[in-house]
Write an enzyme that holds these catalytic residues in place. Structure first.
Site, short mmCIF file in Angstrom:
data_model
loop_
_atom_site.label_atom_id
_atom_site.label_comp_id
_atom_site.label_asym_id
_atom_site.label_seq_id
_atom_site.Cartn_x
_atom_site.Cartn_y
_atom_site.Cartn_z
N SER A 35 0.91 -1.29 0.04
CA SER A 35 -0.03 0.10 -0.03
C SER A 35 1.00 1.18 0.12
O SER A 35 1.74 1.50 -0.88
CB SER A 35 -1.00 -0.02 1.08
OG SER A 35 -1.86 0.74 1.03
N ASP A 50 -0.93 -4.86 -3.38
CA ASP A 50 -2.15 -4.52 -3.32
C ASP A 50 -2.51 -2.93 -3.23
O ASP A 50 -2.98 -2.57 -2.31
CB ASP A 50 -2.94 -5.11 -2.07
CG ASP A 50 -4.44 -5.29 -2.44
OD1 ASP A 50 -4.72 -5.73 -3.58
OD2 ASP A 50 -5.22 -4.76 -1.69
N HIS A 80 -6.82 -6.96 1.57
CA HIS A 80 -5.89 -6.07 1.51
C HIS A 80 -4.77 -6.36 1.99
O HIS A 80 -3.48 -6.04 1.40
CB HIS A 80 -6.35 -4.69 2.05
CG HIS A 80 -5.35 -3.38 1.76
ND1 HIS A 80 -5.04 -3.17 0.46
CD2 HIS A 80 -4.96 -2.71 2.62
CE1 HIS A 80 -4.08 -1.91 0.62
NE2 HIS A 80 -4.10 -1.83 1.72
#
Length: 389
Positions: A186, A213, A352
């Site tokens: 991220s 992700d 996630h």
């Protein structure tokens, strides 16, 4: 934003529990014994109203969620001083078995810590038979990293400078530095993408960059939903066990073992000076180390241009996603042109936090990516530079 992605975000918000704030009541006993080695106003709306903590009965710790020490996952925990950055950085490290072995360097996402990669690091060491080392760390204002000055600024340029300074401190002799693979989740993925060309300019060899992700288009479009998500988070917990249990029960982390290792690093006792006490978290025994609402002023700096920068990297490129619908248009085009390696872990019960949810599969992917792109040098001559431009 695609209708599929928008519906996924909306569904996630709808499922989030409207919990009363929780407390946390546990010491971070499960920490590696420190060994200091040579690795020598966009804050959004206030949280939803919650019942007074004085009317809440503390929840007893659930022993099924007892914290686990990262000592079983990394061989060393180090504090590395970065005087030019006014930081004392917590690093988790397992060296390669042989001198000259490469290192996979992990950068966590916002609100998390280096221990988020604990299970993945152990899996990589096993699948690579310790021929490759692993290194994770806590970014500024996260985990056990501390600062002698204000460390409020989490803008992307500051995070990139911190990251480069850390690696230059650990490996000051570029000629003797190992091959590095940068892996970021991220926000950390954006840091790794931007740090790669800087490190290459400074003559470090980057075997590849793996982003976990995060996609520019969907990340930017999801930001307006963040405050609704944050409004559903408790401001504190009765114990570390409750914090772990909350992350598992809400589906933020699907792997209880990983949660038991990683979550203790992202909360602190109520009297900790690392995080200010507020009307929202007062009365709780534990509070967030990095309240995500406080990072809101920096969100707009994290993801713009990420897709073009990723596609333009002069190194091997890997993108790992929890779902295929998260690709934006530039990446779809780049994927069709074969500009990067894409792995989609849909159907494996991951969210996630792909590295926490299925560390075994991700370790296999990263090991394969490493083997395809490592540099092999024989008698001073590079004979394999797969993925290099």
């Amino acid at each position: 934003m695609s209708s599929l992605y928008r519906s996924a975000i909306s569904a996630r918000i709808a499922k989030l529990p409207q919990l009363p704030p929780s407390h946390e009541d546990d010491d971070e006993d499960s920490e590696i014994t420190d060994g200091i080695g040579e690795l020598s106003t966009g804050m959004g709306p206030p949280p939803l109203p919650r019942p007074s903590t004085s009317t809440r009965k503390p929840k007893p710790p659930n022993p099924e969620f007892k914290p686990l020490s990262p000592a079983s996952y990394f061989s060393q925990a180090l504090q590395i001083s970065l005087p030019t950055r006014a930081l004392d950085v917590r690093v988790y490290y397992t060296p390669p078995k042989y001198n000259g072995g490469g290192i996979i360097v992990f950068h966590h996402g916002a609100g998390y810590a280096g221990t988020s990669f604990a299970c993945l690091a152990k899996e990589i060491s096993e699948v690579m038979r310790d021929n490759v080392g692993v290194l994770a760390f806590d970014a500024r204002r996260h985990g056990k990293t501390t600062s002698s000055q204000s460390d409020e600024d989490l803008s992307i340029n500051v995070l990139v400078e911190d990251f480069c300074a850390l690696l230059q401190t650990i490996y000051p002799d570029v000629a003797a530095a190992p091959n590095l693979m940068l892996v970021g989740h991220s926000m950390g993925g954006s840091v790794c993408v931007r740090a790669c060309p800087i490190l290459q300019q400074r003559k470090y060899n980057i075997a590849g960059v793996a982003v976990l992700d995060v996609v520019e288009g969907t990340a930017v479009e999801a930001l307006p939903h963040m405050h609704a998500i944050l409004n559903s988070r408790p401001e504190g917990f009765d114990s570390v066990e409750e914090a772990i249990e909350w992350h598992v029960n809400t589906g933020l982390i699907h792997n209880p073992t990983s949660a038991r290792v990683s979550i203790p690093s992202i909360i602190v006792p109520a009297d900790s000076p690392l995080t200010p006490s507020t009307r929202a978290n007062i009365g709780f025994k534990y509070k967030w180390r990095t309240p995500l609402r406080s990072t809101a002023p920096y969100w707009d700096s994290w993801f713009p241009s990420l897709s073009s920068l990723f596609l333009g990297l002069r190194s091997a490129r890997l993108l790992v996603l929890a779902g295929a619908e998260r690709l934006d248009t530039p990446l779809m085009v780049g994927q069709m042109q074969g500009k990067f390696w894409l792995e989609v872990m849909a159907g494996r019960g991951v969210g996630h936090l792909v590295h926490e949810d299925d560390p075994t599969k991700l370790a296999e992917i990263l090991a394969d990516f490493w083997r395809r792109n490592e540099r092999i040098v024989v008698r001073g001559n590079v004979i394999k530079t797969v993925g290099e431009v």
